[in-house]
Write a protein that holds these residues in place. Structure first.
Motif, PDB file in Angstrom:
ATOM      1  N   GLU A   1       0.836  -1.211   0.000  1.00 57.52           N
ATOM      2  CA  GLU A   1       0.000   0.000   0.000  1.00 57.52           C
ATOM      3  C   GLU A   1       0.875   1.268   0.000  1.00 57.52           C
ATOM      4  N   HIS A   2       1.945   1.251   0.814  1.00 60.73           N
ATOM      5  CA  HIS A   2       2.856   2.408   0.820  1.00 60.73           C
ATOM      6  C   HIS A   2       3.513   2.579  -0.547  1.00 60.73           C
ATOM      7  N   LEU A   3       3.961   1.434  -1.118  1.00 57.80           N
ATOM      8  CA  LEU A   3       4.614   1.520  -2.431  1.00 57.80           C
ATOM      9  C   LEU A   3       3.649   2.072  -3.473  1.00 57.80           C
ATOM     10  N   ALA A   4       2.383   1.638  -3.396  1.00 57.31           N
ATOM     11  CA  ALA A   4       1.395   2.108  -4.376  1.00 57.31           C
ATOM     12  C   ALA A   4       1.158   3.608  -4.202  1.00 57.31           C
ATOM     13  N   ARG A   5       1.067   4.069  -2.949  1.00 57.96           N
ATOM     14  CA  ARG A   5       0.865   5.518  -2.710  1.00 57.96           C
ATOM     15  C   ARG A   5       2.044   6.320  -3.243  1.00 57.96           C
ATOM     16  N   LEU A   6       3.251   5.842  -2.930  1.00 59.93           N
ATOM     17  CA  LEU A   6       4.444   6.563  -3.391  1.00 59.93           C
ATOM     18  C   LEU A   6       4.547   6.526  -4.913  1.00 59.93           C
ATOM     19  N   GLU A   7       4.190   5.394  -5.497  1.00 58.95           N
ATOM     20  CA  GLU A   7       4.290   5.218  -6.950  1.00 58.95           C
ATOM     21  C   GLU A   7       3.438   6.254  -7.678  1.00 58.95           C
ATOM     22  N   GLN A   8       2.269   6.530  -7.113  1.00 56.30           N
ATOM     23  CA  GLN A   8       1.343   7.432  -7.808  1.00 56.30           C
ATOM     24  C   GLN A   8       1.724   8.906  -7.684  1.00 56.30           C
ATOM     25  N   LEU A   9       2.531   9.212  -6.640  1.00 51.03           N
ATOM     26  CA  LEU A   9       2.746  10.629  -6.320  1.00 51.03           C
ATOM     27  C   LEU A   9       3.312  11.479  -7.454  1.00 51.03           C
ATOM     28  N   GLY A  10       4.495  11.077  -7.936  1.00 50.62           N
ATOM     29  CA  GLY A  10       5.152  11.950  -8.916  1.00 50.62           C
ATOM     30  C   GLY A  10       5.287  11.278 -10.254  1.00 50.62           C
ATOM     31  N   ARG A  11       4.310  10.427 -10.582  1.00 49.42           N
ATOM     32  CA  ARG A  11       4.394   9.675 -11.846  1.00 49.42           C
ATOM     33  C   ARG A  11       4.571  10.651 -13.010  1.00 49.42           C
ATOM     34  N   PRO A  12       5.526  10.389 -13.916  1.00 50.14           N
ATOM     35  CA  PRO A  12       5.762  11.353 -15.007  1.00 50.14           C
ATOM     36  C   PRO A  12       4.538  11.494 -15.901  1.00 50.14           C
ATOM     37  N   ASP A  13       4.344  12.696 -16.422  1.00 47.98           N
ATOM     38  CA  ASP A  13       3.210  12.924 -17.326  1.00 47.98           C
ATOM     39  C   ASP A  13       3.362  12.057 -18.561  1.00 47.98           C
ATOM     40  N   LEU A  14       2.234  11.628 -19.109  1.00 41.31           N
ATOM     41  CA  LEU A  14       2.268  10.790 -20.309  1.00 41.31           C
ATOM     42  C   LEU A  14       2.368  11.681 -21.545  1.00 41.31           C
ATOM     43  N   LEU A  15       3.600  12.060 -21.890  1.00 39.95           N
ATOM     44  CA  LEU A  15       3.795  12.872 -23.093  1.00 39.95           C
ATOM     45  C   LEU A  15       3.684  11.968 -24.318  1.00 39.95           C
ATOM     46  N   HIS A  16       3.492  12.578 -25.486  1.00 37.40           N
ATOM     47  CA  HIS A  16       3.456  11.816 -26.726  1.00 37.40           C
ATOM     48  C   HIS A  16       4.818  11.166 -26.999  1.00 37.40           C
ATOM     49  N   PRO A  17       4.964   9.904 -27.442  1.00 42.23           N
ATOM     50  CA  PRO A  17       3.891   8.998 -27.837  1.00 42.23           C
ATOM     51  C   PRO A  17       3.437   8.061 -26.724  1.00 42.23           C
ATOM     52  N   TYR A  18       3.950   8.291 -25.490  1.00 42.83           N
ATOM     53  CA  TYR A  18       3.631   7.346 -24.409  1.00 42.83           C
ATOM     54  C   TYR A  18       2.145   7.360 -24.071  1.00 42.83           C
ATOM     55  N   ASP A  19       1.474   8.478 -24.383  1.00 40.96           N
ATOM     56  CA  ASP A  19       0.035   8.545 -24.097  1.00 40.96           C
ATOM     57  C   ASP A  19      -0.738   7.517 -24.920  1.00 40.96           C
ATOM     58  N   LEU A  20      -0.119   7.027 -26.011  1.00 39.51           N
ATOM     59  CA  LEU A  20      -0.803   6.039 -26.864  1.00 39.51           C
ATOM     60  C   LEU A  20      -0.569   4.609 -26.387  1.00 39.51           C
ATOM     61  N   HIS A  21       0.293   4.437 -25.381  1.00 40.33           N
ATOM     62  CA  HIS A  21       0.678   3.081 -24.978  1.00 40.33           C
ATOM     63  C   HIS A  21      -0.021   2.623 -23.707  1.00 40.33           C
ATOM     64  N   VAL A  22      -1.030   3.352 -23.278  1.00 35.52           N
ATOM     65  CA  VAL A  22      -1.750   2.968 -22.057  1.00 35.52           C
ATOM     66  C   VAL A  22      -2.744   1.860 -22.395  1.00 35.52           C
ATOM     67  N   PRO A  23      -3.140   1.040 -21.402  1.00 39.76           N
ATOM     68  CA  PRO A  23      -3.987  -0.132 -21.678  1.00 39.76           C
ATOM     69  C   PRO A  23      -5.245   0.181 -22.492  1.00 39.76           C
ATOM     70  N   GLU A  24      -5.904   1.345 -22.237  1.00 36.32           N
ATOM     71  CA  GLU A  24      -7.144   1.653 -22.980  1.00 36.32           C
ATOM     72  C   GLU A  24      -6.897   1.640 -24.490  1.00 36.32           C
ATOM     73  N   HIS A  25      -5.721   2.113 -24.908  1.00 34.78           N
ATOM     74  CA  HIS A  25      -5.416   2.185 -26.337  1.00 34.78           C
ATOM     75  C   HIS A  25      -4.884   0.864 -26.872  1.00 34.78           C
ATOM     76  N   THR A  26      -3.943   0.248 -26.130  1.00 37.70           N
ATOM     77  CA  THR A  26      -3.310  -0.964 -26.677  1.00 37.70           C
ATOM     78  C   THR A  26      -4.322  -2.102 -26.777  1.00 37.70           C
ATOM     79  N   ARG A  27      -5.291  -2.119 -25.854  1.00 37.24           N
ATOM     80  CA  ARG A  27      -6.299  -3.192 -25.911  1.00 37.24           C
ATOM     81  C   ARG A  27      -7.023  -3.149 -27.256  1.00 37.24           C
ATOM     82  N   ARG A  28      -7.305  -1.939 -27.739  1.00 34.55           N
ATOM     83  CA  ARG A  28      -7.993  -1.817 -29.037  1.00 34.55           C
ATOM     84  C   ARG A  28      -7.143  -2.400 -30.164  1.00 34.55           C
ATOM     85  N   LEU A  29      -5.816  -2.204 -30.053  1.00 35.87           N
ATOM     86  CA  LEU A  29      -4.921  -2.733 -31.089  1.00 35.87           C
ATOM     87  C   LEU A  29      -4.960  -4.257 -31.130  1.00 35.87           C
ATOM     88  N   HIS A  30      -5.279  -4.853 -29.975  1.00 34.47           N
ATOM     89  CA  HIS A  30      -5.309  -6.314 -29.875  1.00 34.47           C
ATOM     90  C   HIS A  30      -6.731  -6.853 -29.986  1.00 34.47           C
TER      91      HIS A  30
END
Ligand SMILES: NC(=O)c1ccc[n+]([C@@H]2O[C@H](COP(=O)([O-])OP(=O)(O)OC[C@H]3O[C@@H](n4cnc5c(N)ncnc54)[C@H](OP(=O)(O)O)[C@@H]3O)[C@@H](O)[C@H]2O)c1
Length: 347
Positions: free
Chosen positions: A310-339
């Motif tokens: 739980e601590h690791l999950a809280r810390l993980e979310q804190l400063g997660r880098p912004d999803l700049l292009h093209p990484y914004d296209l690689h999130v599960p919502e998008h890749t699932r469509r490709l598959h």
């Protein structure tokens, strides 16, 4: 200490490497007596990996380290690393950067200051933007074959350059890149976009530097004053330099949550911040910096901090880098469509 392999080499390294950047620095660093005490305390605690550079305090850091190791007779116990790139003198373009001529000359000077005839790890310090990667990697290979260097690494290079270096080395049968040294902390996570995936795929360990963001993540700074930050230490000293960081709303939010989690655990914020870095994918050994023995003691205490999922999950979310292009296209919502709607994981 539980030792880890450095990348895919056979070098066993402690989870915390000792950074010697403070040694001999007269502005924000520490004097020779304290530097010696820091090395002794680190080695006595089971640490075995020490990092310096030819440019730290204009060579004084290497000199102090060389003297301590020679006088204590503990050189052979240590995985000793230094770096080249910093200019050795002004006005001579071949006395700095990453060309073969400078690598070889820098190495001889570093060996002399460190009072040793070999390095366990030699780092390219900073990408100089111009030297061909083949020249760097073939020079590294020659140094390993000559017995002057045991392993090689790249610090502060773009991920594409590190990947090219590793693939060129594999193609030519040259010594591979053992590790990448990069800035990584709860408030500086840019390397998660390109460097961490490249390192995992190509077998390079990650050695994070400034895991406490120069001391910001120790919790000794607060918001306020004319500059927006109150508290004494290197963070203040650096603000006037090009390396100074303007702390963002997000940085302060990360720090507030970090302090909260540290309180819950009865640990110091520095210990929690260090424990988080060491837990991250691909990290072989994390560089700890200290200006005093007490700071080192505090930081080594991170080895006893156990962060829950739980601590690791809280810390993980804190400063997660912004999803700049093209990484914004690689999130599960998008890749699932490709598959075709299916969830597909890599083998
Ligand atoms: N490859 C590169 O380009 C690069 C760049 C930077 C560093 N490095 C390497 O990484 C190592 C570590 O980097 P870093 O020194 O920037 O690490 P850091 O852990 O982010 O900062 C260390 C500084 O934070 C403060 N501090 C540390 N522990 C503390 C504690 N427990 N309580 C309060 N204050 C504490 C001290 O400064 P004050 O007491 O002055 O506040 C100390 O000098 C260096 O020695 C060097 O080997 C490499």
């Amino acid at each position: 200490m539980q030792y880890r392999l450095l990348g895919r080499t056979g070098l066993r390294v402690a989870p915390f490497a000792l950074g010697a950047m403070t040694f001999g620095d007269t502005s924000w660093g520490t004097d020779e007596t304290t530097s010696r005490a820091i090395v002794d305390r680190y080695l006595d605690a089971g640490g075995n990996f020490i990092d310096t550079a030819n440019g730290y305090a204009s060579g004084r850091s290497e000199e102090i380290l060389g003297a301590v190791l020679a006088e204590s007779g503990r050189r052979d116990e240590v995985v000793l690393a230094t770096k080249f790139t910093a200019a050795r003198r002004a006005g001579d373009p071949n006395a700095g950067g990453n060309g073969r001529k400078n690598i070889l000359a820098s190495l001889e000077e570093s060996l002399r200051r460190l009072r040793t005839d070999y390095l366990d790890l030699y780092w390219l310090h900073i990408w100089d933007t111009v030297t061909p990667v083949e020249e760097v990697m073939s020079t590294f290979d020659a140094l390993v074959r000559a017995g002057k260097v045991r392993a090689v690494g790249l610090s502060d290079t773009p991920a594409w350059y590190a990947a090219k270096a590793q693939l060129r080395a594999a193609a030519h049968g040259w010594e591979p890149v053992a590790a990448l040294q990069l800035e990584y902390s709860l408030v500086e996570r840019s390397i998660e976009r390109e460097h961490v995936p490249a390192a995992l795929d190509l077998g390079m360990g990650i050695v994070p530097w400034s895991p406490l963001a120069h001391g910001f993540l120790t919790g000794k700074y607060t918001r306020g004053g004319d500059d927006g930050i109150v508290g004494e230490g290197r963070v203040q000293a650096l603000r006037a330099s090009p390396y100074g960081r303007r702390h963002t709303e997000r940085d302060w939010a990360v720090l507030a949550s970090l302090v909260e989690i540290a309180d819950e655990l009865g640990a110091s914020p520095a210990q929690v911040a260090l424990s988080w870095v060491t837990s991250r994918p691909g990290v072989s050994s994390t560089l700890v910096g200290a200006r005093t023995v007490a700071q080192l003691e505090d930081n080594l205490g991170a080895l006893d901090v156990i962060l829950s999922a739980e601590h690791l999950a809280r810390l993980e979310q804190l400063g997660r880098p912004d999803l700049l292009h093209p990484y914004d296209l690689h999130v599960p919502e998008h890749t699932r469509r490709l598959h075709g709607g299916a969830v597909v994981a890599a083998g």
